[in-house]
Design a protein around this motif. Structure first.
Motif, PDB file in Angstrom:
ATOM      1  N   VAL A   1       0.839  -1.208   0.000  1.00 57.71           N
ATOM      2  CA  VAL A   1       0.000   0.000   0.000  1.00 57.71           C
ATOM      3  C   VAL A   1       0.867   1.247   0.000  1.00 57.71           C
ATOM      4  O   VAL A   1       0.609   2.223  -0.724  1.00 57.71           O
ATOM      5  CB  VAL A   1      -0.943  -0.012   1.214  1.00 57.71           C
ATOM      6  CG1 VAL A   1      -1.611   1.356   1.383  1.00 57.71           C
ATOM      7  CG2 VAL A   1      -2.012  -1.080   1.053  1.00 57.71           C
ATOM      8  N   HIS A   2       1.930   1.225   0.794  1.00 56.02           N
ATOM      9  CA  HIS A   2       2.801   2.391   0.910  1.00 56.02           C
ATOM     10  C   HIS A   2       3.589   2.650  -0.368  1.00 56.02           C
ATOM     11  O   HIS A   2       3.760   3.805  -0.794  1.00 56.02           O
ATOM     12  CB  HIS A   2       3.758   2.190   2.090  1.00 56.02           C
ATOM     13  CG  HIS A   2       4.800   3.256   2.224  1.00 56.02           C
ATOM     14  ND1 HIS A   2       4.490   4.561   2.534  1.00 56.02           N
ATOM     15  CD2 HIS A   2       6.162   3.211   2.072  1.00 56.02           C
ATOM     16  CE1 HIS A   2       5.596   5.287   2.576  1.00 56.02           C
ATOM     17  NE2 HIS A   2       6.625   4.486   2.292  1.00 56.02           N
TER      18      HIS A   2
ATOM     19  N   PRO B   1       0.939   3.312  -4.155  1.00 50.00           N
ATOM     20  CA  PRO B   1      -0.342   3.954  -3.819  1.00 50.00           C
ATOM     21  C   PRO B   1      -1.249   4.172  -5.022  1.00 50.00           C
ATOM     22  O   PRO B   1      -2.469   4.242  -4.877  1.00 50.00           O
ATOM     23  CB  PRO B   1       0.075   5.290  -3.189  1.00 50.00           C
ATOM     24  CG  PRO B   1       1.432   5.566  -3.776  1.00 50.00           C
ATOM     25  CD  PRO B   1       2.078   4.211  -3.896  1.00 50.00           C
TER      26      PRO B   1
ATOM     27  N   THR C   1       1.765   4.330 -10.397  1.00 45.96           N
ATOM     28  CA  THR C   1       2.552   4.998  -9.361  1.00 45.96           C
ATOM     29  C   THR C   1       3.791   5.644  -9.984  1.00 45.96           C
ATOM     30  O   THR C   1       4.560   4.972 -10.679  1.00 45.96           O
ATOM     31  CB  THR C   1       2.979   4.002  -8.274  1.00 45.96           C
ATOM     32  OG1 THR C   1       1.804   3.439  -7.671  1.00 45.96           O
ATOM     33  CG2 THR C   1       3.813   4.685  -7.201  1.00 45.96           C
TER      34      THR C   1
END
Length: 280
Positions: free
Chosen positions: A168-169, A172, A177
């Motif tokens: 998730v980090h 994102p 991304t």
């Protein structure tokens, strides 16, 4: 002689949502060393990191041991379920201390300076992983990562929490991304030979240049043992140089001897080792 751990300054927030603080190791109130503690959220869990441990006066008197144990108590009091220590390859005494305190080597960081873009083997091509393919690739990447984390000493809950939080980090916006290269490698058939996830700038080096990072290199099970892992690493180097990046690093779990031999054969050298142990 009384040895204590004293805050050097206030806590600071980290980009990952944790907190970090540097401490002084003091003997009779006089600073003789230092270290840093950091908390890292991993899903529903909180992990600790111990770094920058140094003793600059009175080495060999157990001050490093005291500092590490005191830092563990700080992290345990903050609710951390485990602690990792990131130790430079050159710091042999620190690695010995980690082993004495019950830490196990989990992972190695390796790096290489890139100069000339290598050619890919004949008969293979790289294609971008787009939004349509991304969910399926992500599921595969997560399961592979969880398997590696379990092999490195984490339990099932810790491994899944870290996998979910990291993906998730780091992704994102999924396949879109910024600063990320997601590629699949193909041969003559329709099925992919393997996949690459490359972050083109994880941080800046002391000279101001970017450091890229291989996040995932995964060869499809049916195609392993045929040199495709090497092809994926050559692809990573080509992607870096095309983006103007000349330094590439990676993590490899210490139990993965095959991968370590591959990276060494390509010129990657160990820069750090990560040791860890449970706190609760």
């Amino acid at each position: 002689m009384t040895t204590t751990l004293r805050p050097e300054g206030p806590e600071s927030p980290t980009a990952a949502g944790g907190r970090t603080r540097r401490w002084q190791i003091c003997a009779n109130g006089r600073p003789v060393g230092a270290l840093r503690t950091t908390t890292v959220p991993r899903g529903t869990q909180l992990w600790g990191e111990l770094s920058e441990l140094e003793v600059y006066e009175g080495r060999g008197r157990g001050r490093g041991t005291f500092g590490a144990l005191a830092a563990e108590e700080v992290l345990r009091g903050l609710g951390c379920s485990r602690v990792d220590a990131d130790i430079p390859e050159s710091a042999q005494p620190a690695r010995g201390l980690a082993a004495t305190l019950g830490y196990s080597e989990r992972m190695r960081n390796m790096a290489k300076r890139l100069t000339v873009a290598p050619e890919l083997p004949a008969g293979v091509v790289a294609r971008r992983i787009g939004p349509e393919e991304f969910p399926g690739w992500l599921d595969e990447a997560k399961e592979g990562y969880i398997s590696d984390l379990l092999s490195s000493g984490l339990n099932e809950e810790q491994a899944r929490a870290k996998s979910d939080a990291d993906h998730v980090h780091l992704l994102p916006q999924g396949a879109d991304t910024p600063g990320v290269a997601l590629r699949r490698l193909y041969g003559d058939g329709p099925d992919p030979l393997g996949a690459l996830w490359l972050a083109l700038r994880v941080r800046d080096l002391p000279d101001g240049g970017p450091l890229a990072w291989v996040m995932v290199v995964e060869v499809a099970e049916a195609h392993r043992g045929r040199g495709h892992g090497r092809s994926l690493m050559l692809l990573a180097e080509r992607e870096c140089l095309a983006a103007g990046v000349h330094d590439l690093g990676l993590n490899v779990f210490s139990s993965n001897r095959v991968a370590i031999r591959l990276y060494e054969s390509l010129g990657y050298r160990i820069t750090n080792r990560v040791y860890g142990k449970p706190l609760l």
